[in-house]
Motif scaffolding. Structure first.
Motif, short mmCIF file in Angstrom:
data_model
loop_
_atom_site.label_atom_id
_atom_site.label_comp_id
_atom_site.label_asym_id
_atom_site.label_seq_id
_atom_site.Cartn_x
_atom_site.Cartn_y
_atom_site.Cartn_z
N ALA A 152 0.86 -1.19 0.00
CA ALA A 152 0.00 0.00 0.00
C ALA A 152 0.89 1.24 0.00
O ALA A 152 1.04 1.93 1.01
CB ALA A 152 -0.93 -0.01 1.21
N THR A 153 1.46 1.53 -1.14
CA THR A 153 2.48 2.58 -1.25
C THR A 153 1.91 3.98 -1.30
O THR A 153 2.64 4.95 -1.12
CB THR A 153 3.34 2.34 -2.51
OG1 THR A 153 2.48 2.32 -3.66
CG2 THR A 153 4.08 1.02 -2.43
N GLU A 154 0.61 4.11 -1.55
CA GLU A 154 -0.02 5.42 -1.64
C GLU A 154 -0.84 5.75 -0.39
O GLU A 154 -1.70 6.63 -0.42
CB GLU A 154 -0.92 5.49 -2.88
CG GLU A 154 -0.19 5.27 -4.19
CD GLU A 154 0.85 6.35 -4.43
OE1 GLU A 154 0.56 7.53 -4.19
OE2 GLU A 154 1.98 6.00 -4.84
N THR A 155 -0.54 5.04 0.69
CA THR A 155 -1.33 5.17 1.92
C THR A 155 -0.50 5.78 3.04
O THR A 155 0.67 5.45 3.21
CB THR A 155 -1.86 3.79 2.35
OG1 THR A 155 -2.79 3.32 1.38
CG2 THR A 155 -2.54 3.85 3.69
N HIS A 156 -1.14 6.67 3.81
CA HIS A 156 -0.48 7.25 4.99
C HIS A 156 -1.53 7.46 6.07
O HIS A 156 -2.59 8.05 5.83
CB HIS A 156 0.18 8.59 4.64
CG HIS A 156 0.87 9.21 5.81
ND1 HIS A 156 2.03 8.71 6.34
CD2 HIS A 156 0.54 10.31 6.56
CE1 HIS A 156 2.41 9.47 7.35
NE2 HIS A 156 1.52 10.44 7.52
N TYR A 157 -1.21 6.97 7.28
CA TYR A 157 -2.13 7.09 8.41
C TYR A 157 -1.57 8.04 9.46
O TYR A 157 -0.36 8.07 9.72
CB TYR A 157 -2.37 5.72 9.06
CG TYR A 157 -3.05 4.73 8.14
CD1 TYR A 157 -4.38 4.88 7.79
CD2 TYR A 157 -2.36 3.63 7.65
CE1 TYR A 157 -5.01 3.98 6.95
CE2 TYR A 157 -2.98 2.71 6.81
CZ TYR A 157 -4.31 2.89 6.46
OH TYR A 157 -4.92 2.00 5.64
N THR A 158 -2.47 8.80 10.07
CA THR A 158 -2.07 9.70 11.15
C THR A 158 -2.85 9.42 12.45
O THR A 158 -2.57 10.03 13.47
CB THR A 158 -2.29 11.17 10.76
OG1 THR A 158 -3.69 11.38 10.47
CG2 THR A 158 -1.45 11.54 9.54
N ASN A 159 -3.82 8.52 12.39
CA ASN A 159 -4.51 8.09 13.61
C ASN A 159 -5.07 6.68 13.38
O ASN A 159 -5.22 6.24 12.23
CB ASN A 159 -5.60 9.09 14.02
CG ASN A 159 -6.75 9.17 13.02
OD1 ASN A 159 -7.46 8.19 12.79
ND2 ASN A 159 -6.94 10.35 12.42
N PRO A 160 -5.40 5.97 14.45
CA PRO A 160 -5.85 4.58 14.32
C PRO A 160 -7.34 4.42 14.07
O PRO A 160 -7.83 3.30 13.92
CB PRO A 160 -5.46 3.96 15.67
CG PRO A 160 -5.56 5.10 16.63
CD PRO A 160 -5.16 6.33 15.86
N THR A 161 -8.09 5.54 14.05
CA THR A 161 -9.55 5.45 13.97
C THR A 161 -10.11 5.71 12.58
O THR A 161 -11.17 5.19 12.23
CB THR A 161 -10.19 6.46 14.93
OG1 THR A 161 -9.85 7.80 14.50
CG2 THR A 161 -9.68 6.25 16.36
N GLY A 162 -9.43 6.55 11.80
CA GLY A 162 -9.95 6.96 10.51
C GLY A 162 -10.63 8.31 10.55
O GLY A 162 -11.10 8.79 9.51
#
Length: 430
Positions: A152-162
């Motif tokens: 998933a190279t185009e994905t970035h998360y900043t929190n665990p909830t969405g």
């Protein structure tokens, strides 16, 4: 006599019957509207069967919880019965949809996973994040590592909830890769299939009943979107990300995952659920596995050297050449390309020896399937023929000519020496 008069009419109707029955229509992509992106992938072949804006960067909404589940389960491994105590720090981070966890409450990891994956509760995701990594930033780093490892190279998360953050993005294709990984984890996947679950009482709460927000698999909350072939995985929404759903289905031995992102509700109707059911139905009802060529098929022959009993051997595909194709696909459009690495085989060799490669392409030159070419016979060499071949090879080799040159040089040197020193020669032979 009346029966005889009716007979010609009856026979005429039989002849016309094929014209009266409509033929099967060619497979057409589903009508998917009101959403930003769709991606449907077959698990057995790792092949996309329907895609719409699959690489467009969008907000993940609650689909982020799939990665939260993967990271948390990996950390706790077989200890899902471990109890986590809710702290003030955890409580301070709670935002949005909440199960109602309170400070000092002790709840199992398994219950938190159920609350997060079935009910989409954000406080459960926050608790799992703190319990796994100590703080949210460290947990998000683990989420991003997990996503990248899955492609998933185009994905970035900043929190665990969405919950919405402009910096938190994904794509429908990336989300499918993540969902496929979750489906390999039996415990997590089984949780996502539950229309509802009952969480055991804790030290600060009675039993809690959690209902699935994935209305494709449950009609408890909404009756309009249930689809009997859907069996997982997760759904949720944010104002910015829209309605998002990841679902799965299986029919006739073939499994699919379907991702819909950015559904925009109109007139109170959720657009993501109909889009997902249409796309999943298309995959389940349209595609099948077709055998293009069996491993028993002879595609070439190769002459055999140094065998007294076998002059040539047949070349076969290593395995059946199969492809996931629409059921109305015409196999006459398949073109095969074979490439042999050798023009002959030298005995001895064993069954299963790889001698080349075969490809199957459609009329647009797209590769449908590929496999190695092998021989299916074990052939021994005749000892004398092999010896003569090796002898011939030695005689024609550079080593032989070097040795011959050395011997010739020694002989010439000896003759020259004898001419220069005749007495020594006589003494030597005396």
């Amino acid at each position: 006599m009346k029966h005889l008069r009716i007979l010609p009419l009856f026979l005429s109707l039989l002849l016309l019957l094929p014209l009266l029955i409509p033929s099967a229509a060619a497979a057409t992509p589903p009508s998917v509207t009101g959403v930003d992106a769709v991606y449907v992938m077959n698990l057995e072949y790792g092949q996309a069967v329907f895609a719409q804006n699959e690489s467009k960067r969008l907000y993940p909404a609650s689909t982020a919880k799939l990665v939260t589940a993967l990271v948390a389960e990996k950390h706790f491994a077989e200890d899902l019965d471990q109890k986590i105590e809710i702290t003030e720090e955890m409580k301070a981070a709670f935002r949005g949809r909440a199960l109602g966890l309170t400070v000092g409450e002790r709840i199992t990891v398994e219950a938190l996973l159920h609350a997060m994956l079935v009910g989409g509760y954000n406080d459960a995701a926050i608790v799992l994040a703190f319990a796994t990594a100590g703080d949210l930033a460290s947990f998000c780093a683990k989420m991003n590592e997990c996503a990248l490892a899955l492609g998933a190279t185009e994905t970035h998360y900043t929190n665990p909830t969405g919950l919405h953050d402009p910096a938190m993005v994904t794509t429908a294709r990336d989300t499918a890769y993540i969902a496929v990984e979750l489906m390999k984890h039996e415990t997590l996947y089984a949780i996502t299939k539950k229309p509802k679950c009952v969480l055991s009482a804790t030290n600060k709460s009675d039993e809690r009943t959690v209902y699935s927000r994935n209305s494709l698999i449950s009609s408890i909350l909404e009756e309009d979107y249930y689809y009997s072939y859907a069996d997982g995985i997760h759904a949720g929404s944010t104002d910015e990300g829209g309605d998002c759903v990841v679902t799965s289905g299986r029919l006739d031995g073939l499994s699919y995952v379907c991702v819909v992102l950015g559904g925009r509700s109109s007139d109170g109707k959720n657009a993501a659920f109909p889009a997902a059911s249409n796309a999943l139905r298309y995959a389940l009802k349209t595609f099948t596995v077709k055998t293009l060529k069996t491993k028993k098929a002879e595609v070439a022959t190769l002459p055999v050297l140094y065998s007294a009993t076998v002059a040539e051997v047949a070349v076969h595909p290593k395995e059946d050449l199969t492809a996931l194709l629409p059921s109305d696909f015409d196999l006459d459009d398949v073109v095969f390309e074979t490439s042999l690495a050798v023009t002959e085989l030298e005995a001895p060799f064993e069954s299963g020896t790889v001698v080349g490669r075969i490809l199957a392409r459609d009329k647009n030159a797209k590769i449908l399937a590929a496999t190695d070419l092998i021989v299916t016979e074990t052939v021994d060499a005749h000892g004398f023929l092999l010896f003569m071949a090796r002898l011939k090879g030695f005689v024609l080799s550079p080593v032989f000519f070097i040795l011959l040159a050395i011997v010739a040089a020694l002989i010439l040197g000896s003759v020259y020496y004898d001419k220069k020193h005749p007495r020594r020669r006589r003494r030597f032979w005396r």
